[in-house]
Scaffold this active site. Structure first.
Site, short mmCIF file in Angstrom:
data_model
loop_
_atom_site.label_atom_id
_atom_site.label_comp_id
_atom_site.label_asym_id
_atom_site.label_seq_id
_atom_site.Cartn_x
_atom_site.Cartn_y
_atom_site.Cartn_z
CG HIS A 139 -1.89 1.13 1.25
ND1 HIS A 139 -2.89 1.29 0.29
CD2 HIS A 139 -2.02 2.17 2.10
CE1 HIS A 139 -3.58 2.37 0.57
NE2 HIS A 139 -3.08 2.93 1.65
CE LYS A 204 -9.65 8.52 -1.77
NZ LYS A 204 -9.84 7.08 -1.90
NE ARG A 206 -10.63 8.41 2.38
CZ ARG A 206 -11.33 7.38 1.90
NH1 ARG A 206 -12.57 7.20 2.30
NH2 ARG A 206 -10.80 6.55 1.02
CG ASP A 230 -6.91 2.29 -5.41
OD1 ASP A 230 -5.75 2.51 -4.98
OD2 ASP A 230 -7.92 2.70 -4.82
CG ASP A 234 -11.99 -2.65 2.73
OD1 ASP A 234 -12.74 -3.64 2.78
OD2 ASP A 234 -11.45 -2.17 3.75
CB THR A 235 -16.49 -0.96 1.57
OG1 THR A 235 -16.02 0.39 1.43
CG2 THR A 235 -16.07 -1.50 2.93
CB ALA A 236 -16.56 -1.46 -3.91
#
Length: 338
Positions: A139, A204, A206, A230, A234-236
């Site tokens: 990562h 983006k 947050r 990417d 994870d949760t998309a």
């Protein structure tokens, strides 16, 4: 005591299909059977992990194939305990093949009184007796510096480039590579350079972890085939919102390439209902049946590149040669269809 002159593989329970695929590829390369070492990795009734190796490994060059994916703590402990079992059995060298390195997102202190868990995990791996790590798309690249042992970090972008050039060969001039955030620009730029495509960024912001408040597209995406790149999904949520935002800004269609398909919670449902025409992931994390059955998700195998990397480490030859297209093309010959 006689020893063999072949690398030996052993696997935990995290991704047994990948481990078997790596063994098959190595058998093809070597012309001899390279199987997984016979062992059992089980749990006592209270959840404690127990490992028993049934073959002699004294003086052997051992490779443990074990991503630390969900359940991250269980799979990490399996890796550490297998390493301890091999070290106490007098293995000559132990290499951890960790296709997906868990805890990598905790690579720095983002605020006061928070841990750097990636460094803690690195310390545990070294203390367990592991002498080398082979992984893919960390990562954050600086995690290699958390280890006091050699770390070979493979990249998925050369493999993705081969796939993109096959899938979009009639429309390569229209392809636009997109980074879903500023932090992933280097990764996206690497793929863009390989296929000679322009680069765009979705910036983006947050409000809090896991929730995106605002998105801005940097670059002209009108009538472009946008390919979001990417390292993990994870949760998309962010991926699907970025895809929708690109379409709202005039993109012709949107595809995604992500190395690690974590696919937690509502990820499959979100991708199925999103504007993404296709999403490509690798099998560094064992895909669930739901992921495999999702029509707009495609899985690229990593066994060919991991098998070759293991052989290169065992032979003492270059691993970075696998970053080059002429080296990868024969390894992946016949893998990419139309």
């Amino acid at each position: 005591m006689s020893v063999t002159h072949e690398p030996k593989l052993i696997s935990g329970n995290a991704n047994m299909p990948l481990a078997k695929a790596v063994a098959r590829r190595m058998s093809m390369h070597r012309g001899v059977n390279v199987g997984l070492v016979d062992a059992r990795v089980e749990r006592f009734n209270d959840g404690e992990i127990f490992v028993e190796v049934f073959e002699n490994v004294r003086g052997e060059d051992m490779f443990i194939i074990q991503p630390t994916s969900n359940p991250a703590n269980d799979n990490l402990m399996e890796l550490l305990i297998m390493a301890d079992a091999l070290r106490r059995s007098s293995a000559k060298r132990i290499t951890a093949v960790i296709p997906y390195f868990g805890y990598a997102r905790q690579d720095r202190r983002t605020k006061a009184r928070t841990p750097i868990s990636a460094k803690l995990v690195a310390n545990m791996i070294v203390e367990a007796g592991i002498e080398r790590v082979l992984t893919m798309d960390l990562h954050a690249a600086q995690i290699q510096g958390f280890f006091d042992i050699p770390v070979d970090n493979l990249y998925a972008s050369p493999v993705f480039a081969l796939d993109v050039m096959t899938q979009f060969r009639d429309h390569l001039d229209d392809v636009m590579i997109v980074s879903p955030d500023v932090g992933g620009v280097a990764r996206a730029r690497e793929l863009a350079k390989r296929i000679n495509a322009p680069l765009s960024i979705v910036d983006k912001r947050r409000e809090k972890a896991g929730e995106v408040a605002e998105m801005t597209v940097i670059g002209e995406v009108t009538d472009k085939i946008c390919v979001i790149v990417d390292d993990m999904c994870d949760t998309a949520g962010t991926m699907c919102k970025a895809a929708q935002h690109l379409m709202d800004n005039g993109a012709r269609e949107v595809h995604a390439y992500t190395t690690h398909g974590v696919m937690s919670g509502p990820a499959v449902e979100r991708i199925t209902g999103s504007v993404l025409k296709s999403m490509v992931i690798t099998d560094t994390i064992q895909p669930t049946e739901a992921v495999k059955n999702t029509p707009n998700i495609r899985i690229i195998p990593t066994a060919p590149v991991f098998a070759q990397a293991i052989l290169n480490i065992w032979n003492g030859t270059s691993v970075s040669s696998l970053f080059e297209t002429p080296t990868l093309e024969p390894i992946y010959e016949g893998q990419f269809g139309t």
